[in-house]
Design a protein around this motif. Structure first.
Motif, PDB file in Angstrom:
ATOM      1  N   LYS A  55       8.422  20.291   3.401  1.00 28.30           N
ATOM      2  CA  LYS A  55       7.065  19.917   3.806  1.00 28.30           C
ATOM      3  C   LYS A  55       6.065  20.884   3.199  1.00 28.30           C
ATOM      4  O   LYS A  55       6.373  22.037   2.936  1.00 28.30           O
ATOM      5  CB  LYS A  55       6.925  19.949   5.326  1.00 28.30           C
ATOM      6  CG  LYS A  55       7.804  18.939   6.036  1.00 28.30           C
ATOM      7  CD  LYS A  55       7.381  18.779   7.463  1.00 28.30           C
ATOM      8  CE  LYS A  55       8.261  17.803   8.196  1.00 28.30           C
ATOM      9  NZ  LYS A  55       8.082  16.443   7.810  1.00 28.30           N
ATOM     10  N   ASP A  56       4.836  20.394   3.026  1.00 28.33           N
ATOM     11  CA  ASP A  56       3.742  21.261   2.610  1.00 28.33           C
ATOM     12  C   ASP A  56       3.362  22.156   3.783  1.00 28.33           C
ATOM     13  O   ASP A  56       3.493  21.765   4.944  1.00 28.33           O
ATOM     14  CB  ASP A  56       2.519  20.446   2.201  1.00 28.33           C
ATOM     15  CG  ASP A  56       2.770  19.607   0.956  1.00 28.33           C
ATOM     16  OD1 ASP A  56       3.771  19.842   0.252  1.00 28.33           O
ATOM     17  OD2 ASP A  56       1.945  18.723   0.683  1.00 28.33           O
ATOM     18  N   VAL A  57       2.894  23.353   3.476  1.00 27.45           N
ATOM     19  CA  VAL A  57       2.458  24.297   4.498  1.00 27.45           C
ATOM     20  C   VAL A  57       1.021  24.698   4.177  1.00 27.45           C
ATOM     21  O   VAL A  57       0.763  25.274   3.124  1.00 27.45           O
ATOM     22  CB  VAL A  57       3.355  25.552   4.535  1.00 27.45           C
ATOM     23  CG1 VAL A  57       2.916  26.489   5.654  1.00 27.45           C
ATOM     24  CG2 VAL A  57       4.820  25.177   4.698  1.00 27.45           C
ATOM     25  N   SER A  58       0.082  24.378   5.064  1.00 26.10           N
ATOM     26  CA  SER A  58      -1.329  24.712   4.872  1.00 26.10           C
ATOM     27  C   SER A  58      -1.675  25.932   5.709  1.00 26.10           C
ATOM     28  O   SER A  58      -1.274  26.028   6.865  1.00 26.10           O
ATOM     29  CB  SER A  58      -2.219  23.543   5.296  1.00 26.10           C
ATOM     30  OG  SER A  58      -1.957  22.418   4.485  1.00 26.10           O
ATOM     31  N   VAL A  59      -2.439  26.857   5.132  1.00 27.04           N
ATOM     32  CA  VAL A  59      -2.811  28.091   5.815  1.00 27.04           C
ATOM     33  C   VAL A  59      -4.334  28.218   5.806  1.00 27.04           C
ATOM     34  O   VAL A  59      -4.967  28.110   4.756  1.00 27.04           O
ATOM     35  CB  VAL A  59      -2.181  29.324   5.133  1.00 27.04           C
ATOM     36  CG1 VAL A  59      -2.561  30.596   5.875  1.00 27.04           C
ATOM     37  CG2 VAL A  59      -0.671  29.183   5.057  1.00 27.04           C
ATOM     38  N   TYR A  60      -4.874  28.465   6.971  1.00 28.83           N
ATOM     39  CA  TYR A  60      -6.312  28.631   7.147  1.00 28.83           C
ATOM     40  C   TYR A  60      -6.614  30.087   7.454  1.00 28.83           C
ATOM     41  O   TYR A  60      -5.764  30.815   7.950  1.00 28.83           O
ATOM     42  CB  TYR A  60      -6.814  27.751   8.302  1.00 28.83           C
ATOM     43  CG  TYR A  60      -6.666  26.295   8.010  1.00 28.83           C
ATOM     44  CD1 TYR A  60      -7.717  25.571   7.490  1.00 28.83           C
ATOM     45  CD2 TYR A  60      -5.461  25.639   8.233  1.00 28.83           C
ATOM     46  CE1 TYR A  60      -7.584  24.220   7.197  1.00 28.83           C
ATOM     47  CE2 TYR A  60      -5.317  24.297   7.941  1.00 28.83           C
ATOM     48  CZ  TYR A  60      -6.380  23.594   7.427  1.00 28.83           C
ATOM     49  OH  TYR A  60      -6.234  22.269   7.128  1.00 28.83           O
ATOM     50  N   SER A  61      -7.859  30.489   7.202  1.00 30.75           N
ATOM     51  CA  SER A  61      -8.319  31.803   7.629  1.00 30.75           C
ATOM     52  C   SER A  61      -8.360  31.785   9.151  1.00 30.75           C
ATOM     53  O   SER A  61      -8.738  30.781   9.749  1.00 30.75           O
ATOM     54  CB  SER A  61      -9.709  32.058   7.053  1.00 30.75           C
ATOM     55  OG  SER A  61     -10.212  33.267   7.529  1.00 30.75           O
TER      56      SER A  61
END
Length: 88
Positions: A55-61
């Motif tokens: 799966k894609d992994v999205s990271v936010y501030s």
């Protein structure tokens, strides 16, 4: 909302929030990813997680869950990309 906190490195806290079946959304304190060694460790962790789950992994501030994320691991491409736009 359910929250899972993971420490991929002793001084790096990564917070995960369930969002959608097809991707993992999370945030990280940018100050904790400073320095090449810590950033490399975090990127290795994202790659391991994304590849294992396929799966894609999205990271936010930290505290900013507006789209787009600041960085993402693209499972199909097998790489981490930085996407953060310049702050106004």
């Amino acid at each position: 909302m359910t929250l899972l906190t993971v420490w991929p490195d002793p001084d790096l806290e990564w917070m995960i929030r369930p969002w959608a079946v097809e991707e993992i959304l999370s945030d990280v304190d940018l100050y904790q990813t400073q320095g090449q060694e810590r950033l490399d460790a975090f990127c290795r962790f994202l790659r391991t997680l994304g590849d294992t789950l396929q799966k894609d992994v999205s990271v936010y501030s930290e505290g900013d869950n507006t789209y787009p994320p600041m960085m993402t691991y693209d499972a199909a491409a097998g790489r981490v990309s930085f996407l953060a736009p310049a702050r106004r």
